[in-house]
Design a protein around this motif. Structure first.
Motif, short mmCIF file in Angstrom:
data_model
loop_
_atom_site.label_atom_id
_atom_site.label_comp_id
_atom_site.label_asym_id
_atom_site.label_seq_id
_atom_site.Cartn_x
_atom_site.Cartn_y
_atom_site.Cartn_z
N GLU A 118 2.51 -1.78 2.33
CA GLU A 118 2.05 -0.53 1.73
C GLU A 118 1.22 -0.78 0.39
OE1 GLU A 118 5.71 1.61 0.75
OE2 GLU A 118 6.09 2.23 2.82
N SER A 119 1.82 -1.92 -0.30
CA SER A 119 0.89 -2.51 -1.38
C SER A 119 -0.58 -2.96 -1.15
CB SER A 119 1.64 -3.50 -2.02
OG SER A 119 2.60 -2.92 -2.86
N GLY A 122 -2.55 -0.09 -0.03
CA GLY A 122 -2.97 0.72 -1.38
C GLY A 122 -4.24 0.05 -1.95
#
Length: 221
Positions: A118-119, A122
């Protein structure tokens, strides 16, 4: 049957060092070529199916079923098509190497923590970049463990490939078994067997070093 004599073995080795080293080189070469091909194919399959439950199950199950085929039977099936020697040997070794590599690639990619993925997403990375630049490096130690297992399998199976005139140390083992009772039968079989075992130990140690020096320092235990 001729009794084993250590002195006879020493004489045997002294007379055949060049031949033994040539067979060791052939054994290493055929295993290395097969592992490189299996690594490319196996990791490629793993990258394609790791996040697709049905495809993942089919790939791992198929590789698992395939590895149950007796090596002599597979070599006998391949030899009429590919001839004798290197061809059927390489194909058989790649065949048996796929299960641990595909399975560990899938396991490694699936065990990457979701918050890391997810990072990366992102930060604007595309799914392909996340997979190749984030997940794959993190999964690399697990993938290498699969390659390490495959290496041990292929070193042993490469010896059996002498059945179809394959390269490597298996020729000494088969020569010894086919001439039991003769003067050097035990020397041939023992030399081939011990050399295969020692080669397996050396390759395993090499993979320990490869894993250490190709794994990010932050991932080392």
């Amino acid at each position: 049957m001729t009794e084993f004599s250590f002195d006879s073995l020493i004489v045997f080795l002294n007379r055949r060092w060049d031949d033994i080293f040539a067979l060791v080189a052939e054994h290493i070469a055929v295993v290395a070529i097969s592992l490189v091909i299996a690594l490319v194919v196996g990791v490629g399959i793993g990258l394609l199916v790791w996040d697709k439950p049905i495809s993942r199950s089919i790939a791992i199950t198929s590789a698992g079923v395939a590895i149950t085929i007796p090596s002599l039977a597979l070599l006998a099936i391949l030899s009429p098509v590919l001839g004798l020697g290197w061809g059927p040997t390489v194909v058989a070794l790649v065949f048996y190497s796929l299960l641990p590599i595909v399975r560990n690639t899938v396991v490694g990619l699936r065990e990457v923590p979701s918050h890391i993925i997810e990072s990366a997403s992102g930060m604007g990375m595309t799914p392909a970049r996340v997979l190749l630049q984030t997940q794959l490096p993190i999964a690399w130690p697990i993938i290498l463990t699969g390659v390490r297992v495959a290496a041990q399998l292929t070193i042993g199976i490469a010896a059996i490939a002498a059945y179809v005139a394959g390269p490597g140390l298996g020729s000494y083992i088969f020569k010894g078994l086919s001439s039991l009772g003769s003067k050097n039968a035990l020397n041939f079989a023992l030399t081939g067997t011990v050399a295969v075992v020692l080669l397996a130990l050396l390759v395993d140690g090499l993979f320990v070093l490869i894993t250490r020096y190709t794994t990010s320092r932050g991932l080392r235990a």
